[in-house]
Design a protein around this motif. Structure first.
Motif, PDB file in Angstrom:
ATOM      1  N   VAL A  34      29.740  49.451   5.078  1.00 50.08           N
ATOM      2  CA  VAL A  34      29.222  50.001   6.340  1.00 50.08           C
ATOM      3  C   VAL A  34      30.357  50.637   7.123  1.00 50.08           C
ATOM      4  O   VAL A  34      31.526  50.408   6.831  1.00 50.08           O
ATOM      5  N   ARG A  35      29.995  51.419   8.153  1.00 50.55           N
ATOM      6  CA  ARG A  35      31.013  51.991   9.023  1.00 50.55           C
ATOM      7  C   ARG A  35      31.793  50.867   9.688  1.00 50.55           C
ATOM      8  O   ARG A  35      31.267  49.775   9.905  1.00 50.55           O
ATOM      9  N   TYR A  36      33.041  51.150  10.077  1.00 51.27           N
ATOM     10  CA  TYR A  36      33.888  50.089  10.651  1.00 51.27           C
ATOM     11  C   TYR A  36      33.257  49.482  11.896  1.00 51.27           C
ATOM     12  O   TYR A  36      33.262  48.270  12.093  1.00 51.27           O
ATOM     13  N   LEU A  37      32.668  50.337  12.748  1.00 50.07           N
ATOM     14  CA  LEU A  37      32.042  49.846  13.976  1.00 50.07           C
ATOM     15  C   LEU A  37      30.974  48.793  13.667  1.00 50.07           C
ATOM     16  O   LEU A  37      30.904  47.747  14.307  1.00 50.07           O
ATOM     17  N   VAL A  38      30.175  49.090  12.639  1.00 54.38           N
ATOM     18  CA  VAL A  38      29.085  48.185  12.278  1.00 54.38           C
ATOM     19  C   VAL A  38      29.649  46.887  11.682  1.00 54.38           C
ATOM     20  O   VAL A  38      29.125  45.797  11.912  1.00 54.38           O
ATOM     21  N   PHE A  39      30.742  47.038  10.949  1.00 60.41           N
ATOM     22  CA  PHE A  39      31.411  45.867  10.378  1.00 60.41           C
ATOM     23  C   PHE A  39      32.006  44.992  11.479  1.00 60.41           C
ATOM     24  O   PHE A  39      31.874  43.773  11.488  1.00 60.41           O
TER      25      PHE A  39
END
Ligand SMILES: Nc1ncnc2c1ncn2[C@@H]1O[C@H](COP(=O)(O)OP(=O)(O)OP(=O)(O)O)[C@@H](O)[C@H]1O
Ligand SMILES: [Mg+2]
Lengths: 303, 274
Positions: free
Chosen positions: B74-79
């Protein structure tokens, strides 16, 4: 309330040493004693906050070891150290405390209003507690202990740190509660307070009860009618006392003065003068519980 | 005034149907306290995730995404977001179980006021931890709301991330409260922050998967409660469930909370009932 051989130990140290007492419903009972006598330790046991080390204790006919919450439901406690919430308002302190007793908010608010008038803090109801003076906080603590309309009110040094006016206010309020049938248990090191408030009292010292009875009885039993206080320029009180031997029924040598016990103070002062002694100051006064205490322990009550 | 005397009739007059559970009465005190500061506190609860998700999730995240494309698919933000959710819960649990506990014992002595009433030690403890749970629900709820606004919510399982975060917070609050009740001064608290909470925040998988760590440090991370809180919150938020692992994470946190409660009952008793 009944205590038999009531004992409190902290590790090896015995704070309350096998004391016995009975307190009747509706009575006003005092515990008098110097610092460290074990008054607070006793109050904490009878208010079911501190477990009994040994001996038996019945409060309101119940055993604190098993019925602590039920007993505390009917007790009002004024602890030696205030436990008010300084950030909350005066009124909220009462409301929060009443909630601990599961009282409905409406009932608490009604009672709070009366109580704040009773202790003359009604105009500060919506102010925070922190900036109030020590005496006001103390009065608030007393009001708070009454929110639950207790049958038994336990006051640990209720007026220590109060100015004379505030003390008289508190005494007056306590006297009215007593008239309403509330049982009062009071600790103090003030003799005048004990004489004012207590039907009966015990004098504690070093964890033990050294005398028990109504204040006038104790004075009659352990002191003479009058006391002559003499102050001499040099601190040779013991020497002077030796010279006065026989004049008074009894004497007590204090660091700063000499106490002579007699039934006729004026005559004794005359006799002292005739014997060639010239005290710097003389005072004839009625004997008090302080003298009783001094006699029983050889020490002054307020150090 | 009306009689200050506890007559039978007065007692009956106020008798109601059901008694309020005693620990709930203790909890009310904390709610009253909170009335004073709730505005600032709620604002912080919004600002904190907004700032963190913007700075680390979007700012730092764009850099990460450029090099690694995706972290855990997933995108870093979502992680990052669920990791921060768990870390925030840890921090709230730690904060609320240190200074307020000390204050209630030593400074304001609130616990003693409670114990002079019919409340018992366990009511005092459960009331306080119950209040901490209320705070955790609020803060985590707000955090999830902010995460939704940042578009990081991808699975309906996220609903279970709320109790997971609360559990993470309690797994810290209970043992820390047990410890706080043994302290005479607050000096040890800053040590807890420096030597426990901050290192956990940095190395328990909040910002990067622990698999990035050297092998031996990975095992240390597995042993820490925040690792389990972060993993559980992340699996639920991303909808990437690992049933056996997630149950184990949950059990670990429940066990730690229970042990903390048990210890706190003991330390509270020996501190408050003397
Ligand atoms: N929690 C405790 N642990 C150890 N010793 C204690 C504890 N509480 C009281 N003591 C000791 O027990 C003795 C009696 O203390 P207590 O507070 O009952 O006296 P007191 O009569 O109330 O004195 P004061 O007039 O100063 O309030 C003191 O020597 C005190 O140091
Ligand atoms: Mg005392």
């Amino acid at each position: 309330m009944t205590a038999r051989g009531l004992t409190k130990r902290f590790g090896q140290f015995t704070a309350v040493d096998a004391v016995d007492f009975d307190i009747e419903a509706g009575e006003s009972f005092g515990f008098l004693g110097p610092n460290g006598a074990g008054k607070t330790s006793t109050m904490r046991m009878i208010s079911c906050m501190s477990p009994v080390t040994s001996g038996t204790l019945r409060v309101l006919g119940l055993d604190p070891a098993h019925d602590g919450p039920a007993i505390r439901r009917r007790i009002g406690l004024v602890p030696q150290e205030d436990t008010l919430d300084l950030q909350l308002t005066v009124l909220d302190n009462l409301v929060v405390y009443g909630r601990y007793f599961d009282l409905p908010r409406k009932v608490i608010r009604e009672r709070a209003q009366h109580l704040l008038e009773f202790i003359q803090l009604a105009d500060r109801a919506h102010e925070r507690v922190e900036p109030l003076s020590g005496g006001m906080k103390r009065r608030l603590t007393i009001a708070r202990s009454l929110v639950s309309e207790p049958d038994l009110l336990i006051l640990d040094e209720p007026t220590t740190g109060l100015d004379p006016q505030a003390r008289h206010l508190v005494w007056d309020r306590l006297y009215r509660l007593k008239q309403q049938g509330v049982t009062l248990v009071v600790t103090t090191h003030y003799m005048d307070e004990a004489e004012q408030l207590c039907d009966r009292l015990v004098i504690m010292d070093g964890g033990r009860i050294v005398a028990e009875g109504p204040p006038p009885d104790l004075i009659a039993r352990y002191a003479t009618r009058e006391v002559v206080e003499l102050r001499f320029p040099a601190d040779d009180n013991a020497e002077v006392a030796a010279r006065l031997d026989g004049l008074a029924q009894r004497h007590e040598v204090l660091p700063d003065r000499l106490l002579l016990y007699t039934d006729d103070g004026e005559r004794l002062v005359e006799e002292v003068r005739r014997s060639g002694l010239t005290p710097e100051r003389t005072l004839v006064r009625r004997s008090s519980l302080e003298d009783v205490f001094l006699h029983l322990t050889g020490r002054s009550l307020v150090e | 005034m009306t009689s200050a005397l506890g007559t039978e009739t007065a007692g009956l007059g106020i008798a109601r149907g059901a008694e309020e559970p005693p620990s709930l009465r203790a909890l009310r005190y904390w709610a009253y306290q909170y009335k004073r500061t709730w505005r600032g506190s709620i604002t912080t609860s919004f600002l904190y995730p907004v700032l963190y998700l913007t700075a680390m999730g979007i700012g730092l995240g764009s850099l990460v995404n450029r090099h690694a494309h995706e972290v855990d698919h997933v995108r870093y933000l979502v992680f990052l977001a669920p990791g921060l959710l768990a870390s925030t819960a840890m921090q709230i649990g730690g904060n609320e179980a240190t200074y307020p506990v000390m204050g209630a014992i030593k400074w304001m002595r609130t616990y003693y006021a409670m114990l002079a009433s019919p409340l018992r030690v366990r009511d005092v403890l459960f009331g306080h931890l119950g209040w901490i749970a209320v705070r955790l629900v609020t803060v985590s709820g707000i955090y999830l709301g902010v995460m939704a606004a940042f578009g990081t919510i991808v699975s309906p399982w996220v609903l279970l991330a709320l109790p997971a975060a609360v559990l993470t917070g309690l797994a810290f609050a209970a043992p820390i409260a047990a410890f706080a009740a043994t302290q005479e001064t607050d000096t040890a608290f800053s040590t807890i922050y420096r030597l426990v909470l901050i290192p956990l925040f940095l190395f328990s998988g909040t910002f990067f998967p622990v698999t990035q760590l050297p092998a031996w440090l990975q095992y240390v991370a597995y042993a820490t409660p925040l690792y389990h809180g972060v993993s559980l919150c992340r699996d639920l938020t991303l909808g990437q469930l690992h049933p056996a692992g997630d149950v184990a994470h949950g059990l670990y946190l429940v066990a730690l909370t229970t042990a903390g409660l048990w210890a706190a009952l003991r330390t509270y008793r020996s501190r408050l009932v003397v």
